[in-house]
Design an enzyme around this catalytic site. Structure first.
Site, short mmCIF file in Angstrom:
data_model
loop_
_atom_site.label_atom_id
_atom_site.label_comp_id
_atom_site.label_asym_id
_atom_site.label_seq_id
_atom_site.Cartn_x
_atom_site.Cartn_y
_atom_site.Cartn_z
N TYR A 101 32.57 10.92 23.75
CA TYR A 101 32.33 9.48 23.88
C TYR A 101 31.22 9.23 24.91
CZ TYR A 101 33.22 4.58 25.00
OH TYR A 101 33.08 3.24 25.22
N LYS A 198 41.67 0.60 21.50
CA LYS A 198 41.44 0.90 20.08
C LYS A 198 42.76 0.82 19.30
CE LYS A 198 37.49 1.53 22.06
NZ LYS A 198 36.97 2.81 22.48
C1 LIG Z 1 36.40 3.39 23.71
C2 LIG Z 1 36.57 4.81 24.03
C3 LIG Z 1 36.71 5.25 25.35
C4 LIG Z 1 36.58 4.34 26.54
O1 LIG Z 1 37.59 3.36 26.58
P1 LIG Z 1 37.41 1.88 27.17
O2 LIG Z 1 38.75 1.28 26.92
O3 LIG Z 1 36.29 1.22 26.45
O4 LIG Z 1 37.11 2.03 28.63
C5 LIG Z 1 36.92 6.62 25.56
N1 LIG Z 1 36.98 7.48 24.52
C6 LIG Z 1 36.84 7.09 23.25
C7 LIG Z 1 36.89 8.09 22.15
C8 LIG Z 1 36.63 5.74 22.95
O5 LIG Z 1 36.47 5.35 21.69
#
Ligand SMILES: *Cc1c(COP(=O)(O)O)cnc(C)c1O
Length: 386
Positions: A101, A198
């Protein structure tokens, strides 16, 4: 874990826990502080940065779903990643995947530049590069699978075993699949973490994170740091994420059913050059995906014919899909990695990573599949008429 078991854990989290009024759904506890019973006589909670009943209910539910022992709810996914860095000293080496990421990549590279630890970035599907990295006796190895945006898969059990044999702790970013579709702790990992922003919350109205450890002692050490540096999640966000969690098993079923149909549709569409989806038997890492995932997940990306002009035409002609970053919400989203999620990378680095101007990523939502396919078909057809 059987799907029914996960559904029960998700739905029952905190239910019937209210001893005072018999509220069926757990109350939200917004209080920042808690009265002592008397002089030097503390209750379970004393201050909400350190511990909060609503956050604890959510943390315990995720720990149980991930088959770990301690859950720590953090303010964002990135603060969960940052929490891992508290385990490191300047003498320690960390190994991260080259296609992790973007926010994680940025954090690790910038902290390494400040001398907080040594950093090795590798393609974990390259056995030679991985064993060279492990020869440096890292303290921590980060795994992220499937990767973003090309849905590459790495073998969690194999990398974990090799890393632990070299003396490393293994932490897996499980954001793309949720504990319903992949369970890294059961595959041997020491730590699993999520951006709950997510799939876990799933309604695109919370930014949050969670980290789960296999061992109690490591969990307590990290919980101590989470309180120390002040990155624990809020009660309100925990309440919302716990509410979202209740339908995670049901949502994942529909996400998967829709994603399988969308992937098949895209593969056969004349506007599409290539579809990246781990559910296809021709995916280069299909065998590993099949071994360690319950199903493929609902993220995919594709190469559109006609270059960036066609991409613009596609985006301009979709009405159901929203052009936005992020993923895992009930609504379908579409994005252009090169100018959005991966804009921080130099174009050459993007191309080296396989991120072209005509690459499009989608997060398939749970709307009616006929509407999703009709919207895509319209947009894709118009995109080729430029
Ligand atoms: C979005 C995401 C993050 C970071 O998370 P946030 O809630 O935006 O701080 C880390 N890893 C993956 C795979 C992500 O999709």
């Amino acid at each position: 874990m059987a799907a029914g078991k996960a559904s029960t854990i998700a739905v029952r989290a905190g239910i019937n826990s209210d001893k005072h009024y018999g509220a069926v759904v757990p109350a939200i506890h917004l209080s920042s502080t808690y009265a002592l019973k008397g002089f030097n006589d503390k209750r379970q909670f004393d201050y909400s940065r350190t511990g909060n009943p609503t956050r604890a209910t959510f943390a315990d539910a995720i720990a149980e779903l991930e088959q770990g022992s301690v859950g720590i709810v953090t303010s964002t996914g990135m603060s969960a990643v940052h929490l891992l860095c508290q385990l490191l000293t300047p003498e320690d080496t960390v190994v991260i995947p080259h296609d992790c990421y973007g926010g994680s990549y940025r954090l690790f590279t910038h902290l390494a530049k400040r001398g907080l630890f040594n950093l090795v970035v590798v393609d974990q599907n390259d056995d030679h590069a991985l064993s060279q990295a492990l020869a440096q006796k890292p303290k921590l190895v980060l795994i992220e699978t499937p990767s973003n945006p090309l849905l590459r898969i790495v073998d969690i059990a194999a990398i974990t075993q090799a890393s632990q044999a070299a003396g490393a702790l293994v932490a897996v970013d499980n954001t793309f699949l949720s504990p319903l579709l992949q369970q890294p702790v059961a595959l041997g990992a020491d730590i699993v973490f999520h951006s709950t922003t997510k799939f876990i919350n799933g309604h695109s109205d919370v930014v949050g994170g969670v980290l789960v450890t296999k061992e109690q002692a490591l969990g307590e050490e990290l919980a101590w740091w989470a309180n120390c540096i002040g990155i624990t999640g809020s009660a309100f966000d925990s309440y919302l994420a716990l509410r979202g969690l209740k339908t995670l098993p049901l949502r994942m079923k529909q996400h998967q059913e829709n994603a399988d149909a969308v992937a098949k549709f895209l593969k056969n569409h004349p506007a599409i050059e290539h579809v990246y989806f781990p559910g296809f038997s021709e995916h280069p890492n299909y065998a590993i995906a099949k071994k360690q995932q319950v199903s493929a997940g609902s993220m995919m990306s594709f190469e559109l014919k006609g270059g960036v002009e066609a991409v613009k035409m596609l985006f301009d002609n979709l009405s159901l899909f929203t052009l936005a970053q992020s993923l895992g919400g009930v609504e379908s989203l579409i994005s252009h990695p090169s100018t959005m999620t991966h804009a921080g990378m130099e174009i050459e680095a993007q191309l080296e990573a396989g991120i072209t101007q005509s690459l499009v990523r989608i997060s398939v939502g749970i709307e009616d599949i006929d509407d999703i396919l009709a919207d895509l078909d319209h947009g894709l057809t118009v995109s080729q008429q430029g």
